[in-house]
Design a protein around this motif. Structure first.
Motif, PDB file in Angstrom:
ATOM      1  N   SER A  60      43.139 -13.633 -17.671  1.00  0.00           N
ATOM      2  CA  SER A  60      43.196 -12.232 -18.056  1.00  0.00           C
ATOM      3  C   SER A  60      43.686 -11.383 -16.887  1.00  0.00           C
ATOM      4  O   SER A  60      43.677 -11.824 -15.737  1.00  0.00           O
ATOM      5  CB  SER A  60      41.797 -11.762 -18.465  1.00  0.00           C
ATOM      6  N   PRO A  61      44.110 -10.139 -17.169  1.00  0.00           N
ATOM      7  CA  PRO A  61      44.482  -9.234 -16.065  1.00  0.00           C
ATOM      8  C   PRO A  61      43.343  -9.054 -15.068  1.00  0.00           C
ATOM      9  O   PRO A  61      43.580  -8.919 -13.862  1.00  0.00           O
ATOM     10  CB  PRO A  61      44.817  -7.928 -16.792  1.00  0.00           C
ATOM     11  N   ARG A  62      42.105  -9.050 -15.558  1.00  0.00           N
ATOM     12  CA  ARG A  62      40.983  -8.896 -14.638  1.00  0.00           C
ATOM     13  C   ARG A  62      40.888 -10.089 -13.685  1.00  0.00           C
ATOM     14  O   ARG A  62      40.643  -9.931 -12.494  1.00  0.00           O
ATOM     15  CB  ARG A  62      39.670  -8.755 -15.423  1.00  0.00           C
ATOM     16  N   ALA A  63      41.101 -11.286 -14.220  1.00  0.00           N
ATOM     17  CA  ALA A  63      41.077 -12.473 -13.372  1.00  0.00           C
ATOM     18  C   ALA A  63      42.220 -12.448 -12.368  1.00  0.00           C
ATOM     19  O   ALA A  63      42.050 -12.853 -11.212  1.00  0.00           O
ATOM     20  CB  ALA A  63      41.158 -13.730 -14.235  1.00  0.00           C
ATOM     21  N   ARG A  65      43.530  -9.811 -11.025  1.00  0.00           N
ATOM     22  CA  ARG A  65      43.161  -8.869  -9.956  1.00  0.00           C
ATOM     23  C   ARG A  65      42.183  -9.506  -8.983  1.00  0.00           C
ATOM     24  O   ARG A  65      42.271  -9.285  -7.771  1.00  0.00           O
ATOM     25  CB  ARG A  65      42.563  -7.593 -10.572  1.00  0.00           C
ATOM     26  N   ARG A  66      41.241 -10.286  -9.507  1.00  0.00           N
ATOM     27  CA  ARG A  66      40.306 -10.978  -8.617  1.00  0.00           C
ATOM     28  C   ARG A  66      41.045 -11.967  -7.724  1.00  0.00           C
ATOM     29  O   ARG A  66      40.797 -12.067  -6.528  1.00  0.00           O
ATOM     30  CB  ARG A  66      39.261 -11.715  -9.436  1.00  0.00           C
ATOM     31  N   ASN A 190      30.289  -2.921 -12.159  1.00  0.00           N
ATOM     32  CA  ASN A 190      31.694  -3.311 -12.030  1.00  0.00           C
ATOM     33  C   ASN A 190      31.873  -4.766 -11.620  1.00  0.00           C
ATOM     34  O   ASN A 190      32.922  -5.152 -11.103  1.00  0.00           O
ATOM     35  CB  ASN A 190      32.435  -2.398 -11.040  1.00  0.00           C
ATOM     36  N   VAL A 192      31.352  -8.893 -12.980  1.00  0.00           N
ATOM     37  CA  VAL A 192      31.139  -9.767 -14.125  1.00  0.00           C
ATOM     38  C   VAL A 192      30.487 -11.058 -13.631  1.00  0.00           C
ATOM     39  O   VAL A 192      31.012 -11.738 -12.745  1.00  0.00           O
ATOM     40  CB  VAL A 192      32.458 -10.091 -14.852  1.00  0.00           C
ATOM     41  N   MET A 214      29.882  -9.437 -22.180  1.00  0.00           N
ATOM     42  CA  MET A 214      31.326  -9.452 -22.402  1.00  0.00           C
ATOM     43  C   MET A 214      31.714 -10.483 -23.451  1.00  0.00           C
ATOM     44  O   MET A 214      32.541 -10.209 -24.347  1.00  0.00           O
ATOM     45  CB  MET A 214      32.068  -9.758 -21.098  1.00  0.00           C
ATOM     46  N   THR A 262      28.010  -6.970 -15.896  1.00  0.00           N
ATOM     47  CA  THR A 262      28.429  -7.404 -17.224  1.00  0.00           C
ATOM     48  C   THR A 262      28.362  -8.927 -17.259  1.00  0.00           C
ATOM     49  O   THR A 262      28.711  -9.588 -16.275  1.00  0.00           O
ATOM     50  CB  THR A 262      29.851  -6.916 -17.524  1.00  0.00           C
ATOM     51  N   GLY A 293      37.766 -13.439 -16.048  1.00  0.00           N
ATOM     52  CA  GLY A 293      37.643 -12.572 -14.871  1.00  0.00           C
ATOM     53  C   GLY A 293      36.278 -12.541 -14.238  1.00  0.00           C
ATOM     54  O   GLY A 293      35.928 -11.566 -13.570  1.00  0.00           O
ATOM     55  N   ASP A 295      33.384 -12.740 -11.667  1.00  0.00           N
ATOM     56  CA  ASP A 295      33.318 -12.600 -10.213  1.00  0.00           C
ATOM     57  C   ASP A 295      32.278 -13.535  -9.609  1.00  0.00           C
ATOM     58  O   ASP A 295      32.410 -13.983  -8.476  1.00  0.00           O
ATOM     59  CB  ASP A 295      32.953 -11.158  -9.836  1.00  0.00           C
TER      60      ASP A 295
END
Length: 577
Positions: A60-63, A65-66, A190, A192, A214, A262, A293, A295
């Motif tokens: 995902s985009p979130r992953a 970014r991480r 903020n 996960v 999530m 989350t 994503g 964390d």
């Protein structure tokens, strides 16, 4: 071209003999002699490359970014397993069950007489058993179960963050100095966090009323429910205990360290089949959490003995090297992808001859958590290191003896349990609040901060690692964001002064702040600030003038910083030129 090559090898493999070859892994080789050609087994087929998989990233985009915190370039682990290879393996007789993009491998059932045809395909590196582990980290039931908890504790004061606020969790969180971190405004927001466990059978408990979920997935039964559903495999009491201690939130009764994170909840263990876990399910859950994503991954499950035919080779303490078992290798890969992985060390106790660790707590890159009691002493059951390569394990310690958790039996059911399974979520929560305060931190930096600020940082050992965690010191290791007191005024500089001085104060919690100057008679000379300010360090300059802009006379003045709860005063000396 690839398709023609695959078909040629399919024909060649079909005509070949069924004798084992050098592409069989040691575990597979060990069981073949006891099996007939018609027997089936669950295997990993490791592939040489990802040709034909394209450049599509399975994240995902979130992953993404991480991942950009480490290496911004797409990694091979981002790309899927080659679809053409999977199709070819099916044609050769592999009943595909799943695949791992991290390991570049396909798992599935195959008959013994079809093994040579698979192993000799040009893109196959190795064929090995998928291990079935027996779960070895069962909790100790302390015999205290409270189906309906006694009368509610008194209602907490807003943001009090004291024993009244935390209720039943206060002994465990206070030992780690989590209340001071909460007082400074960090609750895991903020971030996960993914949990891998045997299910979660009481999500209707009061401590989960504000839980932010999530996604959920049951890798045992293949659906989105992680509860104990009729006719399905597995029991989720263990997951309920762990999740409550990490994320529970019922002010005045029960509060965990990361109640604003989350959550991704996964069910990976079949508790009704020799308490077994098949490693391809475990790795699939890790990769799924990565793709969404996550964390932090927190898993309070530990494994060592494989469920394989008697007399065959199995995992034991000698495999606890840091990267030998497949699930340990997967845990290390997760860390390399920017995920903080926290694992319970195990409940195997002390062995004078060798380590008593459970995979994947032996992982080179993971944070393995042992257990202490109410006095901070190592629990008798807590597994010990080192790994077979001499690495310190466990990494750190937290409370795992007689910890109160939410249990099945109703919305207000609580009970006491013991095990490193309960120390693990406390440290996972601290990792989450560290990421809230310092979002750019990478996993090795978090592990380093926890270790270097723990109780035994200067003298780690194989019993308790670096010792009991200090959440305040760990979170401040990369920059002070948590303050020891709710309000503190530092000495102004210069002092005395003639033209300009700097007034510095620190807020341990956000709120309205009044900064005022008084003369020696107690008369207010000037108001320097009257506003809501965040947690942290603040500076104000005073030029020696009063509210009307006129220069004040030389003499002693007093600066008072006042919040809704506290007030502090410091003397300032003005000497005019």
């Amino acid at each position: 071209m690839i398709a023609l090559s695959v078909w040629w090898w399919l024909i060649s493999a079909f005509l070949s003999s069924s004798q084992p070859d050098d592409r069989y892994g040691p575990l597979l080789t060990g069981v073949l002699a006891d099996l007939s050609p018609q027997d089936s087994m669950l295997v990993w087929v490791y592939l040489t490359d990802k040709k034909g998989s394209g450049e599509t990233r399975c994240i995902s985009p979130r992953a993404a970014r991480r991942l950009s915190k480490g290496s911004p370039r797409p990694a091979p682990e981002d790309r899927p397993v080659s679809g053409s290879y999977i199709k070819a393996l099916r044609l050769q007789g592999l009943d595909v069950r799943g695949n791992s993009r991290w390991l570049n491998a396909v798992s599935g059932w195959i008959r013994v007489d079809r093994l040579p045809g698979v192993s000799r395909m040009p893109f196959v590196k190795q064929v090995e058993l998928v291990s079935r582990f027996r779960q070895r980290d069962r909790l100790f039931d302390d015999g205290i179960t409270l189906p309906v908890f006694p009368p509610r504790l008194s209602k907490p004061r807003t943001n009090s963050f004291d024993t009244t606020f935390y209720g039943l969790t206060y002994p465990a969180v206070r030992q780690l100095r989590i209340p001071e971190v909460h007082r400074s405004g960090y609750f895991g927001e903020n971030v996960v966090v993914a949990l891998m466990d045997a299910g979660f059978n009481n999500l209707g408990h009061e401590v989960f009323d504000s839980l932010r979920i999530m996604a959920t997935w049951d890798f045992v039964n293949g659906d989105t429910s992680v509860a104990d559903d009729p006719g399905q495999l597995g029991s989720g009491s263990h997951g309920t205990y762990v999740l409550s201690l990490l994320a529970g939130y019922k002010p005045g009764t029960f509060v965990g360290p990361a109640f604003r994170s989350t959550y991704i909840l996964t069910k990976t263990e079949n508790t009704e089949s020799e308490t077994s876990l098949e490693e391809d399910n475990w790795i699939a859950a890790m990769e799924w959490a990565d793709s969404l994503g996550a964390d932090v991954i927190s898993t309070s499950l530990g494994y060592r003995e494989m469920s394989v035919p008697p007399g065959t080779r199995t995992y034991d303490w000698t495999w606890m090297s840091g990267d030998s078992t497949v699930i340990t290798r997967a845990a290390n890969i997760a860390v390399s992808r920017g995920i903080v992985v926290v694992i319970a060390a195990g409940n195997e106790g002390f062995d004078p001859d060798h380590n008593s660790l459970l995979a994947p707590a032996d992982g080179d890159s993971v944070i393995a958590v042992g257990s202490v009691d109410a006095d901070g002493e190592r629990s008798f059951f807590s597994s010990v290191g080192p790994t077979t390569r001499g690495a310190i394990k466990p990494n750190v310690m937290a409370r795992g003896s007689s910890v109160t958790v939410a249990v099945p039996g109703g919305r207000t059911a609580y009970g006491d349990r013991s095990g490193t399974s309960l120390a693990c979520p406390l440290i996972s929560g601290i990792c989450a609040v560290m990421l809230s305060a310092h979002p750019t931190l990478r996993p090795h930096e978090i592990r380093s901060a926890l270790q270097r600020t723990a109780a035994q940082a200067s003298a780690p050992d194989v019993l308790s690692g670096y010792g009991l965690v200090n959440a305040v010191a760990a979170i401040n290791y990369y920059g002070t964001v948590v303050f020891e007191t709710p309000l503190s005024i530092r000495p102004n500089t210069p002092n005395p002064f003639s033209q300009l001085t700097t007034i510095v104060y620190e807020l341990g919690e956000p709120g309205r702040v009044h900064v005022e100057l008084f003369n020696a008679l107690g008369q207010r000379v000037r108001t320097l600030a009257d506003e809501v300010q965040p947690t942290g360090r603040h500076t104000i300059l005073w030029d020696g003038r009063n509210r009307n802009g006129l220069r004040c006379a030389s003499g002693v003045y007093f600066v008072r910083v006042r919040t809704e709860k506290r007030s502090e005063v410091r003397r300032v000396l003005l000497l005019k030129d």
